[in-house]
Design an enzyme around this catalytic site. Sequence first.
Site, mmCIF file in Angstrom:
data_model
loop_
_atom_site.group_PDB
_atom_site.id
_atom_site.type_symbol
_atom_site.label_atom_id
_atom_site.label_comp_id
_atom_site.label_asym_id
_atom_site.label_seq_id
_atom_site.Cartn_x
_atom_site.Cartn_y
_atom_site.Cartn_z
ATOM 1 N N GLY A 220 0.840 -1.195 0.000
ATOM 2 C CA GLY A 220 0.000 0.000 0.000
ATOM 3 C C GLY A 220 0.870 1.238 0.000
ATOM 4 O O GLY A 220 2.042 1.190 -0.385
ATOM 5 N N SER A 221 0.305 2.325 0.457
ATOM 6 C CA SER A 221 1.029 3.589 0.380
ATOM 7 C C SER A 221 2.104 3.681 1.465
ATOM 8 O O SER A 221 2.025 3.003 2.499
ATOM 9 C CB SER A 221 0.042 4.744 0.533
ATOM 10 O OG SER A 221 -0.539 4.679 1.818
ATOM 11 N N THR A 224 0.665 4.773 4.955
ATOM 12 C CA THR A 224 0.033 3.701 5.735
ATOM 13 C C THR A 224 1.088 2.708 6.214
ATOM 14 O O THR A 224 1.020 2.210 7.343
ATOM 15 C CB THR A 224 -1.047 2.981 4.901
ATOM 16 O OG1 THR A 224 -1.883 3.954 4.292
ATOM 17 C CG2 THR A 224 -1.905 2.085 5.761
ATOM 18 N N GLY A 225 2.080 2.435 5.379
ATOM 19 C CA GLY A 225 3.160 1.526 5.768
ATOM 20 C C GLY A 225 3.878 2.027 7.019
ATOM 21 O O GLY A 225 4.251 1.237 7.899
ATOM 22 N N GLU A 242 5.735 -3.333 1.059
ATOM 23 C CA GLU A 242 5.825 -2.964 -0.361
ATOM 24 C C GLU A 242 5.029 -1.685 -0.523
ATOM 25 O O GLU A 242 3.794 -1.709 -0.536
ATOM 26 C CB GLU A 242 5.233 -4.076 -1.241
ATOM 27 C CG GLU A 242 5.992 -5.386 -1.192
ATOM 28 C CD GLU A 242 7.299 -5.357 -1.963
ATOM 29 O OE1 GLU A 242 7.682 -4.289 -2.490
ATOM 30 O OE2 GLU A 242 7.963 -6.404 -2.034
HETATM 31 P P1 NAD Z 1 -3.391 2.393 1.196
HETATM 32 O O1 NAD Z 1 -2.127 2.512 1.956
HETATM 33 O O2 NAD Z 1 -4.387 3.472 1.305
HETATM 34 O O3 NAD Z 1 -4.173 1.053 1.625
HETATM 35 C C1 NAD Z 1 -3.564 -0.210 1.563
HETATM 36 C C2 NAD Z 1 -4.257 -1.135 2.547
HETATM 37 O O4 NAD Z 1 -4.000 -0.685 3.876
HETATM 38 C C3 NAD Z 1 -5.774 -1.195 2.403
HETATM 39 O O5 NAD Z 1 -6.210 -2.525 2.615
HETATM 40 C C4 NAD Z 1 -6.227 -0.310 3.534
HETATM 41 O O6 NAD Z 1 -7.540 -0.617 3.986
HETATM 42 C C5 NAD Z 1 -5.219 -0.640 4.617
HETATM 43 N N1 NAD Z 1 -5.084 0.351 5.699
HETATM 44 C C6 NAD Z 1 -5.621 1.596 5.781
HETATM 45 N N2 NAD Z 1 -5.241 2.180 6.945
HETATM 46 C C7 NAD Z 1 -4.452 1.300 7.587
HETATM 47 C C8 NAD Z 1 -3.733 1.323 8.826
HETATM 48 N N3 NAD Z 1 -3.731 2.395 9.632
HETATM 49 N N4 NAD Z 1 -2.992 0.244 9.149
HETATM 50 C C9 NAD Z 1 -2.927 -0.840 8.337
HETATM 51 N N5 NAD Z 1 -3.593 -0.910 7.165
HETATM 52 C C10 NAD Z 1 -4.347 0.142 6.794
HETATM 53 O O7 NAD Z 1 -2.975 2.123 -0.320
HETATM 54 P P2 NAD Z 1 -3.938 2.027 -1.589
HETATM 55 O O8 NAD Z 1 -4.412 3.405 -1.903
HETATM 56 O O9 NAD Z 1 -4.919 0.937 -1.390
HETATM 57 O O10 NAD Z 1 -2.915 1.524 -2.731
HETATM 58 C C11 NAD Z 1 -2.136 2.381 -3.480
HETATM 59 C C12 NAD Z 1 -0.728 2.441 -2.941
HETATM 60 O O11 NAD Z 1 -0.181 1.129 -2.879
HETATM 61 C C13 NAD Z 1 0.221 3.227 -3.828
HETATM 62 O O12 NAD Z 1 1.044 4.040 -3.031
HETATM 63 C C14 NAD Z 1 1.054 2.145 -4.512
HETATM 64 O O13 NAD Z 1 2.318 2.562 -4.940
HETATM 65 C C15 NAD Z 1 1.136 1.134 -3.428
HETATM 66 N N6 NAD Z 1 1.478 -0.188 -3.977
HETATM 67 C C16 NAD Z 1 2.740 -0.661 -3.794
HETATM 68 C C17 NAD Z 1 3.115 -1.887 -4.333
HETATM 69 C C18 NAD Z 1 4.508 -2.441 -4.153
HETATM 70 O O14 NAD Z 1 4.729 -3.614 -4.460
HETATM 71 N N7 NAD Z 1 5.457 -1.673 -3.683
HETATM 72 C C19 NAD Z 1 2.185 -2.621 -5.078
HETATM 73 C C20 NAD Z 1 0.902 -2.096 -5.254
HETATM 74 C C21 NAD Z 1 0.562 -0.873 -4.682
#
Ligand code: NAD
Length: 473
Positions: A220-221, A224-225, A242
């Site tokens: 994810g982003s 959030t990571g 990731e």
């Molecule tokens: P996001 O970080 O908003 O959400 C990702 C996940 O985290 C979702 O399931 C969300 O519900 C959950 N989440 C939300 N708040 C949280 C918290 N406080 N603690 C734990 N989990 C929580 O990301 P997104 O908008 O769903 O996806 C897009 C992002 O993902 C982009 O930044 C993209 O670059 C990244 N991404 C990275 C990879 C990689 O391999 N590096 C692959 C795909 C996407």
Amino acid sequence: MNDYRMLIDGARVAGEGGHFEVLNPATETAVAQCTAGSLAQLDLAVAAARRAFAGWQLTGHAERSACLQHIADAIEQDAERLARLIVREQGKPLALAFSEVMGGVAWTRYAAAQEIPVELIEDNATQRVELHRKPLGVVASITPWNWPFMIAIWHIMPALRAGNCVISKPSSLTPLSTIALVEIIARHVPNGVINIITGERGFGSAISSHPGIDKIVFTGSTATGQRVMQAAAGNLKRLTLELGGNDAAIVLPGTAVEETAEAIFQAAFLNMGQTCAALKRLYVHESQQQAFADALVAIAGRQVIGDGLEEGVTFGPVQNSEQLALVTELVEDARGKGARVLCGGERLARPGFFYPPTIVSGVNNGDRLVDEEQFGPVLPVIAYRDVEEVLRAANDSDMGLGGSVWGPDAEQALAVAKRLESGVAWVNCHAQIQPNTPFGGSKMSGFGVEFGLEGLLEFTGQQLLYVRKPGAA
Ligand code: NAD
């Protein structure tokens, strides 16, 4: 409408938190009502996974391999239904969704065939020392909305293969294909080995701090990571993060325009640009910047935009309104500062979150469109003069996921690629990933890797076995 439930301890269960709607981004109408679980149900899922782990960790490698092969067969048999479900919740064209499913099959078969090595460190008259790998326990998989099915597979299959039990937590924007996947997996493993929890908010942080979870694999982003990492400290969870990317590509002088532009377009607009390792910043030598921009505009003009389920569509909507708003904001910011929007640049006047492929010139590092991860169908084409200057610009980012160098001389391009600050550097291609090649980011794009032996071992802990031999002095 189908009834999408959670799966806890082998049982499909309704959530205690009501329902939420999953929207089709091509129509802005509901695809389904999805059940919303409670934190008490998360506790139940973790308890079930812990119970199941007692037996699952003791199953042999052959048994777990066979399970994964059966799961791969079942996914393959169901590919058409799964691909259509991905289109309806995520928006991508059907052919791409189909390749997401079949990619998932390939990754599952690869995980099934992987071996977990035992390393013999020393074996002599006095002692035998071996390094073994053991499963960690309960792994939570938190996934984003861009490749919901594939990324869930990337997380779940190696975790199961290594002998862990799993709690899956998909994005609330795209939970449906992950629920379908988990239901398939559950038919082939004992109760509690795989569980899925769905809901709109609260689960991410509850999972991150849950004492019964041993590892989180998170995609994810970056923001959030960082929250996951902070919350995971309580029981020192193992983490694979990731995170976001803002991949640069450098086109060296003398590169063949037409064929390279086609490959660059595919890498930049893969999944409507909503791919972590999509090509997001294109740096072209000033002698060819115009030619590349023209060629990319021509390819953009050939895209057929529409609902991914319609015949012939090559370009779908952005997945959600928030992402569409960000893309719009960044393009408007660039336009306001004098950038030239060569094609696209405006939401289509029709239902659905449609934003056409957009090529922008007249921007540079320091502009938001270049500096920020826009994660959408936009590509800035930036002119540069010399290699040192362009390497500084490409590396001038907090992110470090992927990067690429394109040129007529592969050795020269390789020398430049080695100087990119990225977890992966490609030459004359971009965003090439495969099950046997470790993939992961550097800098703020995360740490840990997926795929290959290195990726599998991230789902294990090590145990050193040290045996003193009888009669040894
Ligand atoms: P996001 O970080 O908003 O959400 C990702 C996940 O985290 C979702 O399931 C969300 O519900 C959950 N989440 C939300 N708040 C949280 C918290 N406080 N603690 C734990 N989990 C929580 O990301 P997104 O908008 O769903 O996806 C897009 C992002 O993902 C982009 O930044 C993209 O670059 C990244 N991404 C990275 C990879 C990689 O391999 N590096 C692959 C795909 C996407």
